[in-house]
Design a protein around this motif. Structure first.
Motif, PDB file in Angstrom:
ATOM      1  N   LEU A  90       0.818  -1.213   0.000  1.00 40.65           N
ATOM      2  CA  LEU A  90       0.000   0.000   0.000  1.00 40.65           C
ATOM      3  C   LEU A  90       0.853   1.266   0.000  1.00 40.65           C
ATOM      4  O   LEU A  90       0.404   2.325  -0.436  1.00 40.65           O
ATOM      5  N   GLN A  91       2.087   1.150   0.498  1.00 43.44           N
ATOM      6  CA  GLN A  91       3.007   2.289   0.511  1.00 43.44           C
ATOM      7  C   GLN A  91       3.952   2.270  -0.687  1.00 43.44           C
ATOM      8  O   GLN A  91       4.842   3.116  -0.781  1.00 43.44           O
ATOM      9  N   TRP A  92       3.773   1.302  -1.573  1.00 44.80           N
ATOM     10  CA  TRP A  92       4.601   1.172  -2.768  1.00 44.80           C
ATOM     11  C   TRP A  92       6.058   0.829  -2.416  1.00 44.80           C
ATOM     12  O   TRP A  92       6.978   1.142  -3.146  1.00 44.80           O
ATOM     13  N   LYS A  93       6.251   0.154  -1.315  1.00 42.42           N
ATOM     14  CA  LYS A  93       7.581  -0.290  -0.894  1.00 42.42           C
ATOM     15  C   LYS A  93       7.730  -1.762  -1.269  1.00 42.42           C
ATOM     16  O   LYS A  93       7.700  -2.663  -0.428  1.00 42.42           O
ATOM     17  N   TRP A  94       7.908  -1.989  -2.558  1.00 36.92           N
ATOM     18  CA  TRP A  94       7.889  -3.360  -3.053  1.00 36.92           C
ATOM     19  C   TRP A  94       9.110  -4.157  -2.595  1.00 36.92           C
ATOM     20  O   TRP A  94       9.029  -5.376  -2.424  1.00 36.92           O
ATOM     21  N   GLY A  95      10.228  -3.488  -2.395  1.00 35.62           N
ATOM     22  CA  GLY A  95      11.405  -4.181  -1.899  1.00 35.62           C
ATOM     23  C   GLY A  95      11.155  -4.768  -0.519  1.00 35.62           C
ATOM     24  O   GLY A  95      11.473  -5.927  -0.252  1.00 35.62           O
ATOM     25  N   ASN A  96      10.567  -3.959   0.361  1.00 36.31           N
ATOM     26  CA  ASN A  96      10.280  -4.440   1.703  1.00 36.31           C
ATOM     27  C   ASN A  96       9.186  -5.497   1.692  1.00 36.31           C
ATOM     28  O   ASN A  96       9.213  -6.450   2.490  1.00 36.31           O
ATOM     29  N   ALA A  97       8.222  -5.362   0.771  1.00 34.30           N
ATOM     30  CA  ALA A  97       7.182  -6.387   0.645  1.00 34.30           C
ATOM     31  C   ALA A  97       7.810  -7.727   0.266  1.00 34.30           C
ATOM     32  O   ALA A  97       7.422  -8.783   0.782  1.00 34.30           O
ATOM     33  N   GLY A  98       8.822  -7.674  -0.614  1.00 34.22           N
ATOM     34  CA  GLY A  98       9.505  -8.899  -1.012  1.00 34.22           C
ATOM     35  C   GLY A  98      10.283  -9.515   0.135  1.00 34.22           C
ATOM     36  O   GLY A  98      10.283 -10.748   0.313  1.00 34.22           O
ATOM     37  N   VAL A  99      10.959  -8.675   0.913  1.00 37.33           N
ATOM     38  CA  VAL A  99      11.717  -9.174   2.062  1.00 37.33           C
ATOM     39  C   VAL A  99      10.778  -9.809   3.083  1.00 37.33           C
ATOM     40  O   VAL A  99      11.043 -10.900   3.615  1.00 37.33           O
ATOM     41  N   ALA A 100       9.665  -9.142   3.368  1.00 41.07           N
ATOM     42  CA  ALA A 100       8.707  -9.672   4.338  1.00 41.07           C
ATOM     43  C   ALA A 100       8.112 -10.990   3.854  1.00 41.07           C
ATOM     44  O   ALA A 100       7.893 -11.919   4.646  1.00 41.07           O
ATOM     45  N   GLU A 129       5.795  -2.661   8.994  1.00 40.01           N
ATOM     46  CA  GLU A 129       4.925  -1.610   8.478  1.00 40.01           C
ATOM     47  C   GLU A 129       3.511  -1.912   8.953  1.00 40.01           C
ATOM     48  O   GLU A 129       3.066  -3.065   8.901  1.00 40.01           O
ATOM     49  N   ASP A 130       2.809  -0.886   9.428  1.00 44.17           N
ATOM     50  CA  ASP A 130       1.418  -1.070   9.834  1.00 44.17           C
ATOM     51  C   ASP A 130       0.558  -0.033   9.129  1.00 44.17           C
ATOM     52  O   ASP A 130       1.060   0.840   8.420  1.00 44.17           O
ATOM     53  N   PHE A 131      -0.753  -0.119   9.337  1.00 44.24           N
ATOM     54  CA  PHE A 131      -1.641   0.761   8.584  1.00 44.24           C
ATOM     55  C   PHE A 131      -1.547   2.206   9.062  1.00 44.24           C
ATOM     56  O   PHE A 131      -1.826   3.133   8.292  1.00 44.24           O
ATOM     57  N   GLY A 132      -1.155   2.415  10.310  1.00 46.61           N
ATOM     58  CA  GLY A 132      -0.915   3.782  10.764  1.00 46.61           C
ATOM     59  C   GLY A 132       0.210   4.425   9.966  1.00 46.61           C
ATOM     60  O   GLY A 132       0.139   5.612   9.596  1.00 46.61           O
ATOM     61  N   GLN A 133       1.260   3.654   9.682  1.00 51.71           N
ATOM     62  CA  GLN A 133       2.351   4.168   8.854  1.00 51.71           C
ATOM     63  C   GLN A 133       1.873   4.396   7.420  1.00 51.71           C
ATOM     64  O   GLN A 133       2.300   5.354   6.763  1.00 51.71           O
ATOM     65  N   THR A 134       1.005   3.520   6.946  1.00 49.80           N
ATOM     66  CA  THR A 134       0.452   3.707   5.610  1.00 49.80           C
ATOM     67  C   THR A 134      -0.340   5.001   5.524  1.00 49.80           C
ATOM     68  O   THR A 134      -0.225   5.765   4.557  1.00 49.80           O
ATOM     69  N   LEU A 135      -1.143   5.287   6.559  1.00 47.08           N
ATOM     70  CA  LEU A 135      -1.894   6.540   6.575  1.00 47.08           C
ATOM     71  C   LEU A 135      -0.964   7.747   6.538  1.00 47.08           C
ATOM     72  O   LEU A 135      -1.261   8.759   5.899  1.00 47.08           O
ATOM     73  N   ALA A 136       0.177   7.648   7.221  1.00 48.57           N
ATOM     74  CA  ALA A 136       1.151   8.738   7.205  1.00 48.57           C
ATOM     75  C   ALA A 136       1.694   8.955   5.795  1.00 48.57           C
ATOM     76  O   ALA A 136       1.818  10.095   5.333  1.00 48.57           O
ATOM     77  N   VAL A 137       2.011   7.872   5.104  1.00 49.00           N
ATOM     78  CA  VAL A 137       2.505   7.967   3.724  1.00 49.00           C
ATOM     79  C   VAL A 137       1.441   8.564   2.811  1.00 49.00           C
ATOM     80  O   VAL A 137       1.754   9.314   1.886  1.00 49.00           O
ATOM     81  N   TRP A 138       0.183   8.281   3.104  1.00 48.73           N
ATOM     82  CA  TRP A 138      -0.912   8.817   2.303  1.00 48.73           C
ATOM     83  C   TRP A 138      -1.243  10.267   2.650  1.00 48.73           C
ATOM     84  O   TRP A 138      -2.125  10.867   2.055  1.00 48.73           O
ATOM     85  N   GLY A 139      -0.547  10.833   3.624  1.00 53.77           N
ATOM     86  CA  GLY A 139      -0.720  12.244   3.939  1.00 53.77           C
ATOM     87  C   GLY A 139      -1.667  12.560   5.066  1.00 53.77           C
ATOM     88  O   GLY A 139      -1.984  13.739   5.299  1.00 53.77           O
TER      89      GLY A 139
END
Length: 246
Positions: A90-100, A129-139
């Motif tokens: 959701l944050q477009w951090k595909w590298g970290n998604a792959g590691v996880a 990464e949690d959804f609170g962090q995602t909300l921060a990335v979304w502004g």
């Protein structure tokens, strides 16, 4: 120490440790405009910890060998990788998604269902990464600090991400109530036991200490460490300030 939000009971872990703090008088903080209300809720959480969670955690710590406790910690951390995968995407951090994803597959298979952590030994480092962090990335704005009954202290944005985080937690989808509650309780008690020795690190007005360390660590996590070195990442101060200040 990294820790995921794992549902209402799991959130008690951080809340109740914060409950070790006593009330006190502290200067007004612009990040905590509801401090009067927050301290009252903090006192409630203190009572919950003192007479319920902490005594159970002390008993658990006394009878449970450390390798077993480490295995339980690894198990719940491994489940948390699923939330990291979702929120990294959701944050477009595909590298970290792959590691996880790699961590979850490796620890679930080679790590005996997640009780061992071979992924870290092979260089796949956990980055939550949690959804609170995602909300921060979304502004979404951080909002004020608020202490919730049982759930404890968070920013309003962090609290707003809890429903999505709980939904992403596999334990939330266990149909049998007794099994689900039992798993939650184990998570709470195991985490609380893991930080028993770290309460002595709290100094001064404990409410303010835990609030400020939580806010500092939370911003460090949201910025992916770009604001400098993690001030809490050392052997003497290794708890997850976010959870510790819940």
């Amino acid at each position: 120490m990294n820790r995921w939000s794992k549902g209402v009971l799991a959130a008690v872990a951080g809340v109740t440790l914060a409950g070790c703090a006593s009330q006190g008088t502290a200067p007004a903080n612009p990040q905590d405009p509801w401090e009067g209300f927050n301290r009252k809720v903090f006192a409630f959480n203190d009572t919950l910890d003192r007479y319920a969670i902490k005594p159970v955690a002390q008993g658990y710590d006394f009878v449970t060998p450390q390798p077993v406790q480490d295995g339980v910690t690894n198990f719940f951390s491994n489940l948390g990788e699923l939330r990291t995968i979702l929120n990294s995407g959701l944050q477009w951090k595909w590298g970290n998604a792959g590691v996880a994803t790699g961590r979850f597959l490796m620890n679930t298979t080679l790590g005996l269902g997640g009780f061992l952590d071979p992924a870290t030994g092979m260089g796949l480092t956990e980055h939550e990464e949690d959804f609170g962090q995602t909300l921060a990335v979304w502004g979404v704005a951080e909002g004020p600090y608020v202490v919730l009954p049982v759930l404890g202290g968070r920013t309003l944005r962090h609290a707003g991400g809890l429903p999505a985080d709980w939904y992403a937690d596999p334990v939330s989808h266990v149909e049998e109530d007794s099994t689900r509650y039992g798993i939650r309780a184990l998570d709470v008690v195991n985490y609380r036991a893991s930080v028993l020795d770290q309460e002595k690190l709290i100094q001064g007005d404990r409410y303010s200490f835990l609030r400020d360390t939580y806010l500092q660590r939370r911003r460090f996590e949201i910025n992916d460490g770009k604001t400098g070195e993690d001030p809490f990442a050392n052997d003497d101060f290794d708890y997850d300030a976010g959870d510790f200040a819940q």
